[in-house]
Design a protein around this motif. Sequence first.
Motif, PDB file in Angstrom:
ATOM      1  N   GLU A  78       0.833  -1.168  -0.006  1.00  6.66           N
ATOM      2  CA  GLU A  78      -0.075   0.034   0.058  1.00  6.66           C
ATOM      3  C   GLU A  78       0.847   1.303  -0.080  1.00  6.66           C
ATOM      4  O   GLU A  78       2.011   1.327   0.633  1.00  6.66           O
ATOM      5  CB  GLU A  78      -1.043  -0.143   1.123  1.00  6.66           C
ATOM      6  N   ASP A  79       0.369   2.396  -0.828  1.00  8.03           N
ATOM      7  CA  ASP A  79       1.041   3.493  -0.899  1.00  8.03           C
ATOM      8  C   ASP A  79       1.402   4.303   0.429  1.00  8.03           C
ATOM      9  O   ASP A  79       2.306   4.813   0.712  1.00  8.03           O
ATOM     10  CB  ASP A  79       0.349   4.678  -1.709  1.00  8.03           C
ATOM     11  N   GLN A  80       0.688   4.011   1.542  1.00 10.82           N
ATOM     12  CA  GLN A  80       0.497   4.773   2.790  1.00 10.82           C
ATOM     13  C   GLN A  80       1.690   4.152   3.719  1.00 10.82           C
ATOM     14  O   GLN A  80       2.189   4.815   4.350  1.00 10.82           O
ATOM     15  CB  GLN A  80      -0.590   4.453   3.575  1.00 10.82           C
ATOM     16  N   ILE A  81       2.152   2.893   3.253  1.00  8.78           N
ATOM     17  CA  ILE A  81       3.388   2.394   4.029  1.00  8.78           C
ATOM     18  C   ILE A  81       4.574   2.797   3.032  1.00  8.78           C
ATOM     19  O   ILE A  81       5.588   3.230   3.541  1.00  8.78           O
ATOM     20  CB  ILE A  81       3.146   0.683   3.775  1.00  8.78           C
ATOM     21  N   ARG A 104       5.000   5.300   1.132  1.00  5.95           N
ATOM     22  CA  ARG A 104       5.414   6.633   1.263  1.00  5.95           C
ATOM     23  C   ARG A 104       5.417   7.328   2.556  1.00  5.95           C
ATOM     24  O   ARG A 104       5.636   8.536   2.697  1.00  5.95           O
ATOM     25  CB  ARG A 104       4.404   7.388   0.368  1.00  5.95           C
ATOM     26  N   LYS A 105       5.458   6.659   3.632  1.00  2.00           N
ATOM     27  CA  LYS A 105       5.282   7.108   4.994  1.00  2.00           C
ATOM     28  C   LYS A 105       6.697   7.657   5.242  1.00  2.00           C
ATOM     29  O   LYS A 105       7.594   7.233   5.133  1.00  2.00           O
ATOM     30  CB  LYS A 105       5.131   5.760   5.693  1.00  2.00           C
ATOM     31  N   GLU A 111       3.652  -2.576  10.020  1.00  2.81           N
ATOM     32  CA  GLU A 111       3.812  -1.844   8.711  1.00  2.81           C
ATOM     33  C   GLU A 111       5.199  -2.682   8.234  1.00  2.81           C
ATOM     34  O   GLU A 111       5.299  -3.081   7.172  1.00  2.81           O
ATOM     35  CB  GLU A 111       3.757  -0.568   8.707  1.00  2.81           C
TER      36      GLU A 111
END
Length: 205
Positions: A82-85, A87-88, A96
Amino acid sequence: ADQVAIALDNARLYHELEEMFFQTAESLADAIEKRDPYAGGHTQRVTLYSLIIAKYLNLKPIEKKLLKIASVLHDIGKIGIEDQILRKPDRLSSDEYEMIKRHSKIGAEIIEHINQLKDIVPGVKYHHEMINGEGYPEGLKGDEIPLLAKIVAVADTYDAMTSDRPYRRALSKEKAIEELKKCSGTQFDQKVVAAFIQAYEGGEI
């Protein structure tokens, strides 16, 4: 003369197809990197370092070709993260981190369906394994880890150490080399680390 001309034409076509395949793989890797703002140029550098290591390990031409493809596609599994991981901007939580660890297995699952790429699957799947068995996804040890994966592991880690991250500054080349030496024989294969250091001392890295 006709047979020679046909043979030369076939060789040219084979070379062009091979080049097209490499370029396609590189474009795919670049597209995946664009999802991760902290990975710019990572694949190209890992591929470069891997092929330099290969020179000092006297790999056969076919092994070098397999290594080139494996290093280009080593992070292809991140397409399933997932992007949220990806791009964190901060350190990952333990949950995560467990998610990001799946990328090597996902990458292998993606390419194992392509018969012509079956020989590079181990290089993609096991590039986070450690000599002492504390890596992932299967906790392989020592000689259980394929050579392609051992090479990509050193190249990948060196580039990660010498690249800036939001939560830490890049290490100097000298510090990164010291880390590789310190982890030689436990995390990394000793011969691969020795080859990398030989290339570094020769000014190739």
